[in-house]
Design a protein around this motif. Structure first.
Motif, mmCIF file in Angstrom:
data_model
loop_
_atom_site.group_PDB
_atom_site.id
_atom_site.type_symbol
_atom_site.label_atom_id
_atom_site.label_comp_id
_atom_site.label_asym_id
_atom_site.label_seq_id
_atom_site.Cartn_x
_atom_site.Cartn_y
_atom_site.Cartn_z
ATOM 1 N N PRO A 112 0.795 -1.220 0.000
ATOM 2 C CA PRO A 112 0.000 0.000 0.000
ATOM 3 C C PRO A 112 0.832 1.278 0.000
ATOM 4 N N GLU A 113 2.028 1.252 0.585
ATOM 5 C CA GLU A 113 2.851 2.456 0.635
ATOM 6 C C GLU A 113 3.475 2.777 -0.713
ATOM 7 N N HIS A 114 3.884 1.760 -1.457
ATOM 8 C CA HIS A 114 4.592 1.983 -2.707
ATOM 9 C C HIS A 114 3.727 1.704 -3.935
ATOM 10 N N ASN A 115 2.587 1.100 -3.746
ATOM 11 C CA ASN A 115 1.690 0.749 -4.841
ATOM 12 C C ASN A 115 2.412 -0.061 -5.926
ATOM 13 N N ALA A 116 3.290 -0.951 -5.474
ATOM 14 C CA ALA A 116 4.035 -1.814 -6.381
ATOM 15 C C ALA A 116 3.974 -3.244 -5.843
ATOM 16 N N PRO A 117 4.036 -4.236 -6.726
ATOM 17 C CA PRO A 117 3.945 -5.617 -6.251
ATOM 18 C C PRO A 117 5.181 -6.026 -5.452
ATOM 19 N N SER A 118 4.960 -6.833 -4.430
ATOM 20 C CA SER A 118 6.046 -7.397 -3.647
ATOM 21 C C SER A 118 6.499 -8.693 -4.325
ATOM 22 N N LYS A 119 7.758 -8.773 -4.678
ATOM 23 C CA LYS A 119 8.267 -9.975 -5.342
ATOM 24 C C LYS A 119 8.184 -11.182 -4.424
ATOM 25 N N ALA A 120 8.461 -10.989 -3.137
ATOM 26 C CA ALA A 120 8.392 -12.091 -2.184
ATOM 27 C C ALA A 120 6.969 -12.648 -2.098
ATOM 28 N N ALA A 121 5.978 -11.773 -2.059
ATOM 29 C CA ALA A 121 4.588 -12.223 -2.000
ATOM 30 C C ALA A 121 4.204 -12.954 -3.284
ATOM 31 N N MET A 122 4.691 -12.475 -4.416
ATOM 32 C CA MET A 122 4.389 -13.136 -5.690
ATOM 33 C C MET A 122 4.992 -14.534 -5.725
ATOM 34 N N VAL A 123 6.219 -14.678 -5.240
ATOM 35 C CA VAL A 123 6.873 -15.993 -5.233
ATOM 36 C C VAL A 123 6.167 -16.930 -4.263
ATOM 37 N N ARG A 124 5.811 -16.435 -3.074
ATOM 38 C CA ARG A 124 5.101 -17.293 -2.115
ATOM 39 C C ARG A 124 3.765 -17.768 -2.681
ATOM 40 N N THR A 125 3.062 -16.902 -3.399
ATOM 41 C CA THR A 125 1.793 -17.297 -4.008
ATOM 42 C C THR A 125 2.023 -18.330 -5.105
ATOM 43 N N MET A 126 3.057 -18.134 -5.895
ATOM 44 C CA MET A 126 3.368 -19.097 -6.942
ATOM 45 C C MET A 126 3.730 -20.454 -6.338
ATOM 46 N N LEU A 127 4.510 -20.454 -5.272
ATOM 47 C CA LEU A 127 4.906 -21.698 -4.621
ATOM 48 C C LEU A 127 3.725 -22.385 -3.940
ATOM 49 N N SER A 128 2.731 -21.627 -3.530
ATOM 50 C CA SER A 128 1.558 -22.194 -2.854
ATOM 51 C C SER A 128 0.582 -22.838 -3.825
ATOM 52 N N GLY A 129 0.726 -22.582 -5.103
ATOM 53 C CA GLY A 129 -0.166 -23.163 -6.106
ATOM 54 C C GLY A 129 0.023 -24.662 -6.236
ATOM 55 N N ASP A 130 -0.884 -25.291 -6.955
ATOM 56 C CA ASP A 130 -0.843 -26.746 -7.115
ATOM 57 C C ASP A 130 0.427 -27.227 -7.799
ATOM 58 N N ASP A 131 0.913 -26.474 -8.769
ATOM 59 C CA ASP A 131 2.090 -26.890 -9.525
ATOM 60 C C ASP A 131 3.398 -26.480 -8.872
ATOM 61 N N GLY A 132 3.365 -25.564 -7.920
ATOM 62 C CA GLY A 132 4.591 -25.066 -7.345
ATOM 63 C C GLY A 132 5.347 -24.244 -8.379
ATOM 64 N N ALA A 133 6.673 -24.240 -8.293
ATOM 65 C CA ALA A 133 7.477 -23.466 -9.231
ATOM 66 C C ALA A 133 8.882 -24.038 -9.305
ATOM 67 N N THR A 134 9.502 -23.870 -10.448
ATOM 68 C CA THR A 134 10.901 -24.238 -10.613
ATOM 69 C C THR A 134 11.749 -22.997 -10.359
ATOM 70 N N LEU A 135 13.041 -23.207 -10.222
ATOM 71 C CA LEU A 135 13.955 -22.093 -10.032
ATOM 72 C C LEU A 135 13.904 -21.147 -11.228
ATOM 73 N N ALA A 136 13.829 -21.715 -12.425
ATOM 74 C CA ALA A 136 13.770 -20.895 -13.640
ATOM 75 C C ALA A 136 12.503 -20.042 -13.681
ATOM 76 N N GLU A 137 11.378 -20.586 -13.219
ATOM 77 C CA GLU A 137 10.131 -19.822 -13.200
ATOM 78 C C GLU A 137 10.200 -18.668 -12.203
#
Length: 78
Positions: A9-34
Motif C-alpha cells: 500500500p505504501e509503494h503501490n508496487a507488487p512485492s516480489k516475495a509475495a508473488m513468489v510465495r503465491t506461486m509456490l503455494s499453487g498446485d504446480d509449485g514453481a521451478t527455479l527458472a520460473e
C-alpha cells in the motif's frame, strides 16, 4: 491470479516475495527458472529466498524432482 494481494500500500508496487510465495503455494509449485523469470532475480538470490522460506515457522518448503528438474511447493503450517 489476483495481483491485488501483491501490492504494497505504501509503494503501490507488487512485492516480489509475495508473488513468489503465491506461486509456490499453487498446485504446480514453481521451478527455479520460473521464479527467476517472474522476479528478475539471479539463481543465487532465488536460492537464498528459498532458504529463508525454509527456515520460516509459518511455511514448509517441499521439493519434488521430476526429469531432473526440482519443483518447489509451499505449505502453510498455521
Amino acid at each position: 491470479m489476483n495481483n491485488r494481494r501483491f501490492y504494497n500500500p505504501e509503494h503501490n508496487a507488487p512485492s516480489k516475495a509475495a508473488m513468489v510465495r503465491t506461486m509456490l503455494s499453487g498446485d504446480d509449485g514453481a521451478t527455479l527458472a520460473e521464479i527467476m523469470h517472474l522476479t528478475g532475480w539471479k539463481a543465487c538470490t532465488c536460492r537464498a529466498f528459498l532458504t529463508g522460506v525454509r527456515t520460516h515457522r509459518r511455511y514448509k518448503l517441499l521439493r519434488s524432482k521430476v526429469t531432473g528438474i526440482s519443483r518447489y511447493h509451499l505449505e502453510m503450517l498455521r
